[in-house]
Write an enzyme that holds these catalytic residues in place. Structure first.
Site, PDB file in Angstrom:
ATOM      1  N   GLY A  89       8.421  67.785 -50.372  1.00  0.00           N
ATOM      2  CA  GLY A  89       8.696  66.551 -49.649  1.00  0.00           C
ATOM      3  C   GLY A  89       8.076  66.033 -48.935  1.00  0.00           C
ATOM      4  O   GLY A  89       6.831  66.618 -48.855  1.00  0.00           O
ATOM      5  N   ARG A  92       3.921  65.299 -44.162  1.00  0.00           N
ATOM      6  CA  ARG A  92       3.257  64.388 -43.175  1.00  0.00           C
ATOM      7  C   ARG A  92       3.094  63.088 -43.131  1.00  0.00           C
ATOM      8  O   ARG A  92       2.149  62.237 -42.737  1.00  0.00           O
ATOM      9  CB  ARG A  92       1.516  64.900 -43.093  1.00  0.00           C
ATOM     10  CG  ARG A  92       0.833  64.593 -44.535  1.00  0.00           C
ATOM     11  CD  ARG A  92      -0.803  64.873 -44.454  1.00  0.00           C
ATOM     12  NE  ARG A  92      -1.447  64.951 -45.843  1.00  0.00           N
ATOM     13  CZ  ARG A  92      -2.565  65.007 -45.872  1.00  0.00           C
ATOM     14  NH1 ARG A  92      -3.233  65.236 -44.792  1.00  0.00           N
ATOM     15  NH2 ARG A  92      -3.080  65.015 -47.202  1.00  0.00           N
ATOM     16  N   LYS A 112       1.000  58.168 -43.656  1.00  0.00           N
ATOM     17  CA  LYS A 112       0.269  59.444 -43.754  1.00  0.00           C
ATOM     18  C   LYS A 112      -0.334  59.871 -42.663  1.00  0.00           C
ATOM     19  O   LYS A 112      -1.149  59.300 -42.131  1.00  0.00           O
ATOM     20  CB  LYS A 112      -0.723  59.266 -45.111  1.00  0.00           C
ATOM     21  CG  LYS A 112      -1.271  60.502 -45.840  1.00  0.00           C
ATOM     22  CD  LYS A 112      -2.045  60.158 -46.963  1.00  0.00           C
ATOM     23  CE  LYS A 112      -2.386  61.612 -47.455  1.00  0.00           C
ATOM     24  NZ  LYS A 112      -3.389  61.143 -48.738  1.00  0.00           N
ATOM     25  N   ASP A 124       0.099  70.707 -40.110  1.00  0.00           N
ATOM     26  CA  ASP A 124       0.471  70.082 -38.662  1.00  0.00           C
ATOM     27  C   ASP A 124       1.041  68.738 -39.055  1.00  0.00           C
ATOM     28  O   ASP A 124       1.055  68.053 -37.799  1.00  0.00           O
ATOM     29  CB  ASP A 124      -0.916  70.057 -38.012  1.00  0.00           C
ATOM     30  CG  ASP A 124      -2.264  69.567 -38.651  1.00  0.00           C
ATOM     31  OD1 ASP A 124      -1.913  68.954 -39.822  1.00  0.00           O
ATOM     32  OD2 ASP A 124      -3.234  69.713 -38.339  1.00  0.00           O
ATOM     33  N   GLY A 125       1.104  68.064 -39.912  1.00  0.00           N
ATOM     34  CA  GLY A 125       1.613  67.035 -40.374  1.00  0.00           C
ATOM     35  C   GLY A 125       0.598  65.824 -40.165  1.00  0.00           C
ATOM     36  O   GLY A 125       0.940  64.787 -40.011  1.00  0.00           O
ATOM     37  N   ARG A 185       9.056  59.471 -56.700  1.00  0.00           N
ATOM     38  CA  ARG A 185       8.107  59.937 -57.516  1.00  0.00           C
ATOM     39  C   ARG A 185       8.970  60.668 -58.611  1.00  0.00           C
ATOM     40  O   ARG A 185      10.227  60.719 -58.722  1.00  0.00           O
ATOM     41  CB  ARG A 185       7.312  61.212 -56.522  1.00  0.00           C
ATOM     42  CG  ARG A 185       6.873  60.776 -55.436  1.00  0.00           C
ATOM     43  CD  ARG A 185       6.739  61.710 -54.430  1.00  0.00           C
ATOM     44  NE  ARG A 185       6.252  61.188 -53.099  1.00  0.00           N
ATOM     45  CZ  ARG A 185       4.962  61.319 -52.534  1.00  0.00           C
ATOM     46  NH1 ARG A 185       4.074  61.731 -53.270  1.00  0.00           N
ATOM     47  NH2 ARG A 185       4.780  60.968 -51.539  1.00  0.00           N
ATOM     48  N   ASP A 262       4.797  65.436 -58.623  1.00  0.00           N
ATOM     49  CA  ASP A 262       5.026  64.723 -57.235  1.00  0.00           C
ATOM     50  C   ASP A 262       4.155  63.640 -56.532  1.00  0.00           C
ATOM     51  O   ASP A 262       4.367  63.009 -55.662  1.00  0.00           O
ATOM     52  CB  ASP A 262       5.115  65.958 -55.998  1.00  0.00           C
ATOM     53  CG  ASP A 262       3.781  66.804 -55.889  1.00  0.00           C
ATOM     54  OD1 ASP A 262       3.598  67.507 -56.913  1.00  0.00           O
ATOM     55  OD2 ASP A 262       3.125  66.522 -55.006  1.00  0.00           O
ATOM     56  N   ASN A 263       2.985  63.644 -57.452  1.00  0.00           N
ATOM     57  CA  ASN A 263       1.932  62.630 -57.015  1.00  0.00           C
ATOM     58  C   ASN A 263       1.959  61.595 -58.173  1.00  0.00           C
ATOM     59  O   ASN A 263       1.066  60.635 -58.422  1.00  0.00           O
ATOM     60  CB  ASN A 263       0.717  63.190 -57.276  1.00  0.00           C
ATOM     61  CG  ASN A 263       0.179  64.234 -56.029  1.00  0.00           C
ATOM     62  OD1 ASN A 263       0.825  63.982 -55.230  1.00  0.00           O
ATOM     63  ND2 ASN A 263      -0.661  65.125 -56.312  1.00  0.00           N
ATOM     64  N   ASP A 272      -1.502  58.165 -53.783  1.00  0.00           N
ATOM     65  CA  ASP A 272      -1.741  59.381 -53.077  1.00  0.00           C
ATOM     66  C   ASP A 272      -2.995  60.184 -53.405  1.00  0.00           C
ATOM     67  O   ASP A 272      -3.118  60.820 -54.114  1.00  0.00           O
ATOM     68  CB  ASP A 272      -0.352  60.136 -53.637  1.00  0.00           C
ATOM     69  CG  ASP A 272      -0.077  61.245 -52.466  1.00  0.00           C
ATOM     70  OD1 ASP A 272      -0.613  61.425 -51.229  1.00  0.00           O
ATOM     71  OD2 ASP A 272       1.184  61.956 -52.557  1.00  0.00           O
TER      72      ASP A 272
END
Length: 474
Positions: A89, A92, A112, A124-125, A185, A262-263, A272
């Site tokens: 999911g 970040r 992003k 840490d996002g 995606r 997912d990319n 991405d």
């Protein structure tokens, strides 16, 4: 003065689908906001004049994240290096908003590095500044190559020190806003299949067709269900788009690095950018990601991986689209790919509308020469752009006269000279224009990027970064 970026008519297309597809999240707060990049080329696409949008407007909207709510962390799964991962999911980033362009198409603003979400896990996002710089450069050079790609709208340095295992740490932080057609995606659909929700799959598929494949609805013939005849056509068109996309990567010498499902965008757009790289020389085994130990996503394997990802997607779509029809559509992938790759490489070589047999032979000779000589992939095409002359048609000795390994280029030179004999003076002038158009002056191999980053990290000198962007555009 009101902020033009906040005054846009944001369209809640994803939000309107309901909470099954996303989580509402908040942005992080950062100690500092320094605008390092703004993409004024994109502003006219959403009806804005770059002179009316000030730097502080970018910072307010895309650094401090004022006013536009809610932010949506999209849910998805994905196959990562062949293994299914249900713990993915937006970890970040989030969908900042969606706007209608002047072309009446729907576009996403996606962040992003904007902070933690329910999908961050132990991360840490955040986005490193180097990661942001790399994505800006990748998107712009690929756009210059004619690749259908997302692009960076803004990059803001945020004043935090981040710890990363693959960068000297602490390293500088940033937040980026990406401009793309969609952030839906392959893995978005794979998640719905995982949870056995064909109703949500069909709902999302209808949304995708409405927003990104609307031309297909004009071709449907069923009155009972306005989408029924579109589903197969959608998958066929997606196969074509992905085949063309990977052909564009291959012609540009681009290795994505992490072609997990997912990319991969459901619109067939490149996005991405993580550990990507451009091949320095023609090497089919070249691998971009240091952690791709098996070489699964190596340069030459990219077409096969994309085709395989389309095959995996069939399982997620089978509740709506007939499997047999999808299999027949995927069988066309190779032809779509080869046609596009041949055409793109001929453009880079200056030709247009060669007979297929001539194009295939020239392509074969080109790849053999690049492989055997190990001349720089981008250097070769840049030198062709710079040195090509209509006089080559009359004097074969002028064609790459100073090539260091003449015996390795001679078969290529002979055939290139042979093909020039069929061109008129006007067509030779058009060749010159094509070589200028399809062969950028600047390459983006690793040493070029590292040189730019070294100036930033050691001296806070951003001029090489801006100079490189200008060379890409020229």
């Amino acid at each position: 003065m009101s902020n033009p970026l906040l005054s846009l008519n944001y369209e809640p297309a994803i939000q309107a689908l309901g909470g099954d597809y996303y989580d509402e999240v908040l942005s992080a707060e950062f100690p500092q906001h320094i605008l390092r990049f703004r993409n004024d080329q994109l502003l006219p696409k959403i009806g804005l004049n770059s002179q009316d949008v000030k730097d502080e407007h970018f910072i307010e909207a895309f650094g401090k994240f004022h006013c536009v709510r809610p932010f949506l962390a999209l849910r998805y799964h994905g196959y990562q290096f062949g293994e299914y991962n249900p713990y993915l999911g937006d970890g970040r980033g989030f969908l900042y908003g969606q706007v209608r362009g002047v072309d009446d198409e729907l576009y996403d603003f996606g962040t992003k590095g904007s902070g933690r979400t329910p999908y961050s896990r132990s991360a840490d996002g955040r986005l490193t500044l180097k990661g942001g710089v790399r994505e800006v450069l990748a998107a712009e050079i690929l756009h210059r190559h004619g690749v259908r790609t997302s692009r960076c709208l803004s990059l803001i340095e945020t004043g935090e020190g981040l710890w990363r295992g693959d960068e000297p740490s602490p390293t500088r932080s940033s937040v980026m806003v990406r401009f793309s057609r969609s952030h839906i995606r392959f893995g978005t659909f794979e998640r719905l299949h995982f949870y056995k929700r064909p109703d949500l799959t069909k709902k999302l598929l209808n949304h995708v067709i409405n927003c990104y494949y609307s031309n297909l609805k004009k071709e449907n013939i069923s009155q009972k269900d306005p989408f029924q005849d579109c589903y197969f056509l959608f998958y066929l068109e997606l196969v074509k788009r992905i085949a063309k996309l990977v052909a564009q990567w291959m012609a540009a010498g681009f290795c994505h690095g992490v072609l997990n499902t997912d990319n991969m965008s459901i619109t067939g757009e490149s996005f991405d950018y993580g550990p990507y790289s451009f091949i320095p020389t023609y090497n089919p085994k070249f691998t971009a990601a240091y952690f791709d130990y098996s070489g699964l996503y190596r340069y030459s394997h990219q077409p096969l991986v994309c085709k395989s990802n389309l095959q995996l997607l069939q399982e997620a779509l089978a509740a709506v689209i007939d499997r047999k029809n999808m299999r027949s559509a995927l069988e066309k992938f190779d032809d779509f790919y080869l046609h596009e790759y041949r055409q793109l490489m001929m453009r880079r070589l200056g030709f247009k509308k060669l007979a297929e047999a001539d194009a295939d032979k020239l392509l074969q000779l080109t790849i053999k020469m690049l492989t055997d000589s190990q001349v720089g992939y981008h250097d070769f095409f840049l030198e062709l752009r710079q040195k090509f002359s209509p006089e080559w048609r009359d004097d074969i000795s002028q064609i790459f006269a100073d090539f260091e390994q003449p015996e390795l280029i001679d078969p290529w030179r002979q055939y290139y000279y042979h093909l020039l004999q069929t061109y008129s003076d006007n067509e030779l002038e058009e060749m010159t224009e094509r070589l200028q158009q399809y062969n950028p002056q600047q390459s983006l191999i690793r040493p070029v990027i590292e040189s730019v980053w070294e100036a930033i990290t050691l001296e806070d000198n951003w001029q090489p970064f801006y100079d490189l962007l200008q060379q890409i555009y020229d």
